[in-house]
Structures are given as C-alpha cells and as structure tokens.
Scaffold this motif. Structure first.
Motif, mmCIF file in Angstrom:
data_model
loop_
_atom_site.group_PDB
_atom_site.id
_atom_site.type_symbol
_atom_site.label_atom_id
_atom_site.label_comp_id
_atom_site.label_asym_id
_atom_site.label_seq_id
_atom_site.Cartn_x
_atom_site.Cartn_y
_atom_site.Cartn_z
ATOM 1 N N ARG A 268 -3.900 16.623 22.207
ATOM 2 C CA ARG A 268 -3.815 15.215 21.803
ATOM 3 C C ARG A 268 -4.862 14.890 20.754
ATOM 4 N NH1 ARG A 268 -4.226 11.636 26.964
ATOM 5 N NH2 ARG A 268 -4.300 9.902 25.516
ATOM 6 N N ALA A 272 -3.994 13.910 16.863
ATOM 7 C CA ALA A 272 -4.385 12.613 16.311
ATOM 8 C C ALA A 272 -5.203 12.802 15.032
ATOM 9 C CB ALA A 272 -5.190 11.832 17.340
ATOM 10 N N ARG A 275 -2.893 13.703 12.165
ATOM 11 C CA ARG A 275 -2.094 12.563 11.745
ATOM 12 C C ARG A 275 -2.921 11.570 10.940
ATOM 13 N NH1 ARG A 275 -0.014 10.756 17.232
ATOM 14 N NH2 ARG A 275 0.990 8.996 16.247
ATOM 15 N N LEU A 276 -4.197 11.435 11.274
ATOM 16 C CA LEU A 276 -5.086 10.570 10.500
ATOM 17 C C LEU A 276 -5.042 10.975 9.032
ATOM 18 C CD1 LEU A 276 -8.488 10.117 12.356
ATOM 19 C CD2 LEU A 276 -6.920 8.347 11.656
ATOM 20 N N GLU A 279 -1.578 10.246 7.298
ATOM 21 C CA GLU A 279 -1.335 8.819 7.069
ATOM 22 C C GLU A 279 -2.173 8.302 5.906
ATOM 23 O OE1 GLU A 279 1.039 7.131 8.313
ATOM 24 O OE2 GLU A 279 1.629 8.783 9.595
ATOM 25 N N ARG A 282 -0.759 9.373 2.706
ATOM 26 C CA ARG A 282 0.427 8.586 2.408
ATOM 27 C C ARG A 282 0.049 7.258 1.756
ATOM 28 N NH1 ARG A 282 3.692 5.251 5.029
ATOM 29 N NH2 ARG A 282 2.272 5.134 6.813
ATOM 30 N N HIS A 283 -0.950 6.613 2.303
ATOM 31 C CA HIS A 283 -1.400 5.331 1.753
ATOM 32 C C HIS A 283 -1.933 5.506 0.342
ATOM 33 C CE1 HIS A 283 -1.043 2.417 5.023
ATOM 34 N NE2 HIS A 283 -1.217 3.426 5.837
ATOM 35 N N GLU B 21 -7.746 7.467 23.559
ATOM 36 C CA GLU B 21 -6.757 6.391 23.459
ATOM 37 C C GLU B 21 -7.004 5.519 22.241
ATOM 38 O OE1 GLU B 21 -5.701 5.947 28.096
ATOM 39 O OE2 GLU B 21 -6.335 4.094 27.104
ATOM 40 N N LEU B 23 -8.438 6.432 19.506
ATOM 41 C CA LEU B 23 -8.076 7.248 18.345
ATOM 42 C C LEU B 23 -6.574 7.180 18.118
ATOM 43 C CD1 LEU B 23 -8.520 9.395 16.164
ATOM 44 C CD2 LEU B 23 -8.617 11.116 17.941
ATOM 45 N N GLU B 24 -5.800 7.362 19.184
ATOM 46 C CA GLU B 24 -4.348 7.336 19.057
ATOM 47 C C GLU B 24 -3.870 5.953 18.638
ATOM 48 O OE1 GLU B 24 -3.284 8.959 22.874
ATOM 49 O OE2 GLU B 24 -2.889 10.910 21.987
ATOM 50 N N ILE B 26 -5.540 3.915 16.634
ATOM 51 C CA ILE B 26 -5.827 3.821 15.209
ATOM 52 C C ILE B 26 -4.760 4.539 14.395
ATOM 53 C CG2 ILE B 26 -7.369 4.707 13.400
ATOM 54 C CD1 ILE B 26 -9.698 3.925 15.180
ATOM 55 N N VAL B 27 -4.342 5.693 14.853
ATOM 56 C CA VAL B 27 -3.286 6.431 14.144
ATOM 57 C C VAL B 27 -2.025 5.580 14.103
ATOM 58 C CG1 VAL B 27 -1.816 8.464 14.172
ATOM 59 C CG2 VAL B 27 -4.210 8.691 14.740
ATOM 60 N N GLY B 28 -1.720 4.930 15.213
ATOM 61 C CA GLY B 28 -0.541 4.070 15.284
ATOM 62 C C GLY B 28 -0.606 2.961 14.239
ATOM 63 N N LEU B 30 -2.320 3.000 11.480
ATOM 64 C CA LEU B 30 -2.245 3.569 10.140
ATOM 65 C C LEU B 30 -0.807 3.863 9.734
ATOM 66 C CD1 LEU B 30 -5.052 6.174 9.454
ATOM 67 C CD2 LEU B 30 -4.381 4.263 8.044
ATOM 68 N N GLU B 31 0.058 4.088 10.732
ATOM 69 C CA GLU B 31 1.443 4.402 10.422
ATOM 70 C C GLU B 31 2.174 3.198 9.838
ATOM 71 O OE1 GLU B 31 2.669 5.961 14.134
ATOM 72 O OE2 GLU B 31 2.355 8.032 13.531
ATOM 73 N N LEU B 43 -9.862 2.292 8.616
ATOM 74 C CA LEU B 43 -9.292 2.853 9.850
ATOM 75 C C LEU B 43 -9.487 4.354 9.896
ATOM 76 C CD1 LEU B 43 -5.940 0.869 10.142
ATOM 77 C CD2 LEU B 43 -7.823 0.785 11.747
ATOM 78 N N PHE B 44 -9.268 4.976 8.739
ATOM 79 C CA PHE B 44 -9.419 6.430 8.654
ATOM 80 C C PHE B 44 -10.824 6.842 9.061
ATOM 81 C CE2 PHE B 44 -8.438 10.616 7.318
ATOM 82 C CZ PHE B 44 -9.568 11.111 6.683
ATOM 83 N N GLY B 47 -11.350 6.452 12.719
ATOM 84 C CA GLY B 47 -10.593 7.471 13.448
ATOM 85 C C GLY B 47 -11.279 8.817 13.395
#
Lengths: 478, 82
Positions: A268, A272, A275-276, A279, A282-283, B21, B23-24, B26-28, B30-31, B43-44, B47
C-alpha cells in the motif's frame, strides 16, 4: 431361641468383610445427582437409575484425578468398592475412577471448559483484537525442538524486515500448561514484540490437552498483545484457539498470515508513493499544454501588435451601437412629430384620398432614416481610419519614440544605412530631439558636410506635408 | 480477568495506519483534475513526506531470530531450517 448378638461395630465389620470379597472393584453405571464437595476436597454424590439410588464418595486423592466436572444428570460409569461407613452406618460406593458414558472423559472436559469460558465471555468477538498492520516483531511460544518452529521460521525469514523472539516451552504433559502460561506472560511484559504466535504441531487430543487447560486460556486472554494460535492440524480446535484474537489452522499458516499482512502494508505504501509521482506528472503536463496553447511560439512576439489591433476593433465596435441608437432616436422623434401633424388635420387622413400624402411622407421619412444610417456608417468608417492613423500616437504615449533622419518623415528601422555625423530627429510623446549619429554598424565616417533633403515619400500625418526636394546623397533614400 | 493495557507498540502501529491512510487520501485528491498546479505541488510534497515516514518505519527492523531468557534478555538463536 437366642441367636448370636452383634455389636453395631461388629456387624458392620462383618458386612464390610463380606462386601470386600464380593464387591471390591466393581463398576456401576448410573446418573449423577446431588454432588457436593467437602472443604477437604472429598466428593459426595449419588448414582441413580430409574428406581434405585446409591450413595457415593470419591476421596480427595481420587477427586483430584478427575478430568471433568461431575454434573447433575451426567451418565457415568463409576468404579470402586462397596462399603458401609462405620461412623454413620452409611452404605456407599467408594469411587476410585469415573468415566463419562458416551463421550470420552477428555472430550467431556473439553465441552465443559468451553461452555464455562464462553459464558464468561472469553470467546466473544468484541474482545478480539486486530493483528497489527506492521507485524515486524513477532514472538513465538512453541517447542524448541519440534518441526513447528522450523516451519514457522522458514516462512518468516522470507521477509527481510522481521524480527523473531522465541520462548521455547514444553507443549504436552503435566508441566506444559504452566510453562505456556508463563511464557505468554513474559513475552507480553517484555515489550519486545508486536504480536505472539502460540504454536504446536499435530497430535492426539491427549497430546494437545495443555492448550485446553484453563491456565493457558486465561494467559491468552490476559495477554495485552494480539495472540494468534496455530495448534495441531486443520481440524483441531483447542480452547486456546477460541480465546485467541486470531486462529490459524496450523503454525505455518499463522506465520503466513503475519507475513502477508506486513507485505500488504508495504504494498500500500509503495503503491501510494508511485501514484503520487504519476499524478503530479499528469498535472505538470496539463499545465504545460495550457501554456503552449496560449503563447504559441512566434505568437508570443506578435502579442503587442495583435493586442493593439484588437483594441482598435473594440473601440470602433463600441461606438457603432451608440451611433445607431442616436439615429433611431431621431427617427422616432420625426415619426412622432409627423404623427402629431397628421392628427391636427384629421380630415386629411379620413379623406383617404390623402393616403398618398401620408405614404409619400412615410417614404420621405424612410429615406431620411436611410440617409442617417448611411451617414453614421460613413462617420464610423472614417473614425476607424482616424483611429488607425492615430495609433502611432498611442505608441508614443507608451514611451516609444520615432526616429527619422532630419527632414525625412519615414521612421528609421534599420541602423545599417546610417553614417556617422548624420542628423537624426527623434519624436517623443512630448517634444522632439535632434541628435547626431556618433557610431553605427556600418563603421565609416561621413564625408558629407550638408544634410540630405526631405524624401519623396508621403508624410506620416496627412497635413499636405512637404515634398520633393532632390535627395543629394544618392544613397537611394531610406 | 485482568484489564488489558495498551503496549507501546500498539500506538506506533496506529500511527503507521494513520499515516498510510492520510497518504492514500492525498493521492485521491491529486487524482482530481480540477486541482490547480500550485495545490498539486503542495499535495505532492505532503504526500512524499508521509511516504518517506511509512518507508522508514517499514525498514526499521532487521531480520533476526533470538530466544527470550528468564531474566528478560535475548540471545541469538540458531535453528536449522532443513
């Protein structure tokens, strides 16, 4: 006739002697009832069947050996000797051994213990704790010699970040329960581990018995750290399993569960983290794309000019509606006054024959309006031109200046044709400056002593300007 | 039955779960496309900080097998893994 007269003691002794020869070590089956236990630990109860009842006693030494509790209604087989208790004259069976009927003694004991602890709440789901998300420090209570420990370590060693603390114990026999209970308490108090595995390889109900004992059950219950049990094979369920926070089918599985949990947490976190990065990339890409769309490449250089053109167009467009509105207002006014004139001569309208008059009036009005519109359009157009003409003036207002050769009107753009010593006129927003060229890219020093005249080309401002004096210099004009 | 007391290890475990949690979460966030570049960078950074803490927590312990002695100390233990 008088027979032999017995004393009480003697007749009882005689009966006991008779009983001893015929009724020692007999087995009697019946249902248990009226169980009591004396302070010294002797057990008193009765065995009954449908019609008869027999008092029994199990002395403390025998009672201690009992593996299960005597309960009312329990069907048992009791082994012992019939005697008459001298002091009371009580006929009783002195029991040395009792076996439950149907179930084995151990199984019955298991059932009884299970029931008792369940009622106490030791098995309840609310008590059970979650295994730690990061089980990195693992305690193991198991036999130091058995295969169970080897198997568990083999699984745990697959993971680089796991620390193991082992407390070897005896896992079957009389001392097992105590050793296990002590080991659990030690581990919990030590603060060295995050979770404990209580494990043992496979065996019979007898072999696993220690894990059904109350001592072990309470030690598991009292442990502040989560306990996971892995005892025997898949099918074996011990009391310790019920009390534990998690039950694994085998010791190996207990280890697997913990490793999986640790790997999940790692997964996990790594996921994460990755994915940081994606993302953000992408931005950034989206932002870059937006900037390129707005700037273009050559577009960036031309922005001031384009802004200027746009601004002019806007200025003109702003004026047009105002002019048209003016126009409409005056037309309306004329119509109204025409209508009031017509009202003053109602006869004219009513006569009908004067329709042509009205029509021609309307016709005139229409022409008038058309004329006004045309006029407005022309006015707008000329103003537009004027605005465009004026634009250089706006350039000056912004701080730019226009430089010409003295006497000429065309703005200089290229320094290459200049010679040192030439006179320049620079028009600023306010005022002009006259200057001489000191140095220019061409190098060279001018030999000319007179200044060139004005050029043939039109002037900047349409003021009828100066014109055609010959250009002396012969350098082709600028 | 004695009341259970929380061991120190339980607290640090909760902290890890909590950090993971967040961290996850923050990724959410950022999406979401509508997040501006400034905020995305912010945010990056947050994170990455959390990810770093999680990683170091997971690598804190090294492989070791030991036996607990009566006095509460441990000694290295050799076990064949045949």
């Amino acid at each position: 006739m008088r027979d032999h007269v017995w004393t009480v003691g003697a007749v009882i002794d005689q009966v006991n002697a008779l009983l001893e020869s015929g009724f020692s070590g007999i087995s009697v089956e019946g249902e248990i009832t009226s169980v009591t236990r004396s302070a010294r630990g002797h057990l008193y109860f009765s065995l009954k069947d449908g019609e008869a009842q027999l008092d029994c006693v199990a002395w403390a030494s025998a009672a201690r050996r009992l593996r299960f509790d005597l309960e009312d209604g329990l069907a048992v087989e009791a082994t012992g000797s019939l005697t008459v208790y001298r002091a009371r004259g009580r006929f009783q069976l002195v029991v040395t051994r009792i076996e439950p009927q149907g179930l084995g003694a151990l199984q019955l004991a298991f059932e009884q213990m299970k029931r008792r602890l369940e009622v106490e709440g030791l098995f309840s789901a609310e008590r059970k704790r979650q295994l730690p998300a990061v089980p990195q420090r693992i305690g193991i209570v198991t036999s130091g010699e058995g295969a169970a420990l080897r198997d568990m370590l083999k699984v745990l060693r697959r993971h680089a970040n796991i620390e193991v603390v082992v407390v070897p114990v005896t896992v079957q026999g009389k001392v097992a329960a105590s050793e296990i209970a002590i080991a659990l308490a030690q581990l919990c108090a030590s603060n060295l581990v995050d979770v404990v595995i209580l494990g043992r390889g496979g065996g019979s109900l007898e072999d696993l018995w220690a894990f059904n004992e109350e001592k072990v059950a309470r030690a598991v219950a009292d442990c502040a750290i989560p306990v996971i049990t892995g005892v025997g094979h898949e099918v074996d369920f011990t009391i310790a399993d019920f009390v534990a926070d998690v039950r694994a089918a085998t010791p190996t599985q207990a280890a697997e569960i913990l490793v999986t949990r640790l790997e999940e947490s790692q997964g996990r976190a790594e996921d994460a983290r990755a994915r940081l990065g994606w993302e953000l990339r992408r931005h950034l890409q989206a932002a870059r794309a937006r900037m390129v769309a707005v700037e273009g490449s050559a577009g960036l250089a031309r922005v001031p000019h384009r802004v200027e053109v746009a601004r002019l167009r806007l200025a003109v467009a702003d004026r047009l509606p105002l002019l048209l509105e003016e126009l409409a207002r005056s037309a309306r006014h004329r119509l109204l006054s025409a209508a009031s004139v017509l009202r003053r001569f109602p006869g004219l309208v009513a006569a009908g024959g004067h329709r042509p008059l009205v029509d021609s009036r309307a016709e005139q009005l229409a022409t008038l309006i058309r004329g006004h519109v045309d006029h407005a359009r022309t006015a707008v157009a000329s103003r537009e031109r004027a605005l465009q003409h004026l634009s250089p003036r706006r350039v000056l207002d912004r701080g730019y200046s226009i430089t010409t050769l003295e006497g000429r009107t065309l703005p200089l753009r290229d320094a290459a044709g200049l010679r040192a010593g030439q006179a320049l006129v620079t028009t600023l927003s306010e005022g002009t400056v006259r200057s001489l060229v000191v140095k220019c890219p061409g190098g060279g020093v001018s030999t000319r002593s007179s200044l060139p005249g004005p050029s043939k080309q039109g002037t900047l401002f349409d003021d009828g300007g100066s014109n055609d004096e010959e250009n002396e210099s012969g350098d082709g004009g600028l | 039955m004695t009341k259970k007391t929380k061991a120190e290890t339980v607290d640090s475990d909760e902290r890890f779960e909590d950090q993971l949690e967040r961290l996850e979460d923050i990724v959410g966030r950022l999406e979401d496309d509508s997040v501006g570049l400034e905020q995305a960078l912010d945010l990056f950074e947050q994170g990455m900080g959390l990810a770093g803490k999680c990683r170091s927590r997971l690598e804190r312990v090294e492989q070791r097998v030991s036996r607990l002695l009566e006095d509460g100390t441990t000694e290295e233990m050799e076990v064949e893994t045949s």
